[in-house]
Design a protein around this motif. Structure first.
Motif, short mmCIF file in Angstrom:
data_model
loop_
_atom_site.label_atom_id
_atom_site.label_comp_id
_atom_site.label_asym_id
_atom_site.label_seq_id
_atom_site.Cartn_x
_atom_site.Cartn_y
_atom_site.Cartn_z
N SER A 79 0.83 -1.21 0.00
CA SER A 79 0.00 0.00 0.00
C SER A 79 0.86 1.25 0.00
O SER A 79 1.79 1.38 0.78
CB SER A 79 -0.92 0.02 1.22
OG SER A 79 -1.60 1.25 1.30
N ASN A 81 -0.47 3.98 0.78
CA ASN A 81 -1.16 4.82 1.75
C ASN A 81 -0.73 4.52 3.18
O ASN A 81 -1.49 4.74 4.12
CB ASN A 81 -2.68 4.62 1.62
CG ASN A 81 -3.19 5.09 0.28
OD1 ASN A 81 -2.73 6.09 -0.26
ND2 ASN A 81 -4.14 4.35 -0.27
N ALA A 84 -1.06 7.44 5.57
CA ALA A 84 -2.44 7.70 5.99
C ALA A 84 -2.89 6.68 7.03
O ALA A 84 -3.60 7.01 7.98
CB ALA A 84 -3.37 7.68 4.78
#
Length: 468
Positions: A79, A81, A84
């Protein structure tokens, strides 16, 4: 806690007032008691806020540890992300502590691909209570050169702490190891690398192909566990406008015999260039055979297709020796990679009894510039782009993991084509709360490419481990 100069002056002035009151017999005792109470309240405030600071430090350390572990797990499944994810875990954890509700905290996540670690930091301050009467509105999360109690992230979610939590000058950090799977796991991975002339250009003071080369070599070394894992094979397809292969003569158009020769080839006739089917070796049927083409300098630049091999040192050595030349034929690179992954001739990949991850990692920095063969003898760049789209669709349907990387590529249409080509657009079944794997990476700097290869490495390692 160090008293600011302004507050010190205020305190000295208060002491002078006290002395004047004490020197006068007629002074009221009420102001005297009020002023005497100030240092008592301030002292109590110091004790209370110091305790609050210590508690906040432990709470933020716990939140930082949890966030770092969550980010490492996200990074390990590919990922992009992961930052985040870290921030979401951090926010969720600190929200459980009332004293941190009004705190001002900034976070940062960084990955060190060389040491295979991820670091999460939190810095800031929390508001004070009674010590405000002395001019102290906030206090740092951590005093300089201190180690908070309860610091250090424990192993879990595929990551382990590598030095524990630390704090210094208001900053708290947690460093964890990224997932590494020590068990041997089966995989067949083909690196399809763009060696067209544009890869000889500089980006960030370094030639693009050198960054690609270094990261590809590192990926092979990591996934082969420092060249010790004999359950994972690697193949190489360096491409530009052609690819240079070695195979029996009767697979080449217009040639006969079973002895092997080395030539550069172009893609086959349509629709044979959309499949890994074995070419006919008949002397009267040349339609499915490989076309040879000129490719001066390919030999001197070592741009040779390398069949799947367990000789990891040899694979790394070839990666380190190749240099760019020519135009760009992405579809031909993918077509060749598919041949390497199948048990069909001319490459005849081994078939393992255990489940084996088959994967292609494609990297390019440019648009398709070489024409491809299509129906009704169409030969065009647009047809080559269409061929790539169909190849990717069929390869994914055959269970091949397709990872694509664009590097310093500004053309949006090609970026979208590479994203669609990747396994990103397949339905991915992940457990609730887990990050979605990532298979397309758009990179524009050397650092971004290094980060992408780190994610790819860990994602493939996890996939191979789970396939065992």
């Amino acid at each position: 806690m160090t008293m600011p100069k302004a507050s010190l002056r205020t305190w000295l002035k208060a002491g002078s007032v006290l002395r004047r009151f004490g020197a006068r017999d007629e002074g009221s005792t009420t102001p005297i008691f009020a002023l005497c109470a100030i240092p008592l309240v301030f002292a109590a405030g110091i004790a209370i806020d110091t305790s609050r600071q210590s508690t906040a430090r432990v709470q933020v350390q716990a939140a930082t540890d949890a966030a770092a572990l969550a980010a490492a797990a996200a990074y390990g499944v590919g990922s992009e992300n992961y930052t985040a994810v870290a921030n979401a875990y951090f926010t969720k954890t600190v929200s459980q502590f009332p004293d941190l509700a009004s705190a001002s905290i900034a976070t940062n996540v960084s990955v060190d691909t060389a040491n295979n670690t991820l670091t999460m930091t939190a810095s800031g301050a929390i508001p004070t209570t009674l010590t405000r009467i002395g001019g102290f509105d906030t206090m740092p999360l951590a005093a300089a050169n201190t180690s908070p109690s309860g610091g250090g992230g424990g192993g879990g979610a595929g990551a382990a702490a590598t030095g524990g939590g630390t704090s210094s000058g208001g900053t708290i950090s947690s460093t964890v190891s990224l997932p590494v799977f020590s068990d041997h796991h089966k995989g067949q991975i083909v690196l399809v690398m763009d060696y067209s002339s544009s890869m000889d250009e500089y980006i960030g003071g370094k030639k693009k192909y050198i960054t690609m080369r270094d990261e590809a070599a590192k990926l092979v070394s990591n996934l082969s566990q420092n060249q010790t894992n004999q359950d994972v094979e690697f193949g190489l397809v360096p491409f530009s406008h052609a690819v240079r292969v070695t195979m029996p003569n009767n697979f080449y158009y217009g040639k006969t015999g079973t002895s092997s020769s080395t030539y550069c080839i172009d893609d086959r006739n349509y629709p044979y260039n959309l499949s890994p089917d074995t070419p006919s070796t008949s002397t009267t049927n040349n339609a499915s055979k490989f076309f040879t083409t000129s490719c001066s300098y390919f030999s001197s630049k070592n741009l040779n297709v390398r069949a799947l091999s367990l000789n990891h040192a040899g694979t790394v050595s070839q990666i380190n020796s190749m240099t760019p030349y020519g135009n760009t034929h992405i579809a031909l690179g993918m077509e060749t990679a598919w041949h390497l992954l199948t048990p069909n001739a001319p490459y005849a990949a081994t078939v393992n009894e255990e489940e084996t991850l088959k994967a292609v990692v494609l990297l390019t920095d440019g648009q398709q510039t070489s024409p491809g063969n299509g129906p009704n003898n169409i030969l065009s760049v647009a047809q080559a782009e269409s061929n790539l789209e169909e190849q990717c669709r069929r390869m994914k349907a055959a269970g091949i993991r397709v990872v694509t990387v664009s590097f310093d590529l500004s053309d949006t249409l090609t970026q979208n084509r590479l994203k669609d080509c990747s396994s990103d657009n397949l339905e991915k079944k992940v457990a609730a709360g887990e990050p979605t794997p990532k298979y397309y990476f758009n990179t524009n700097t050397n650092e971004e490419l290094a980060s992408a290869f780190g994610i790819i490495r860990d994602s493939l390692a996890r996939n191979m481990y789970l396939s065992k």
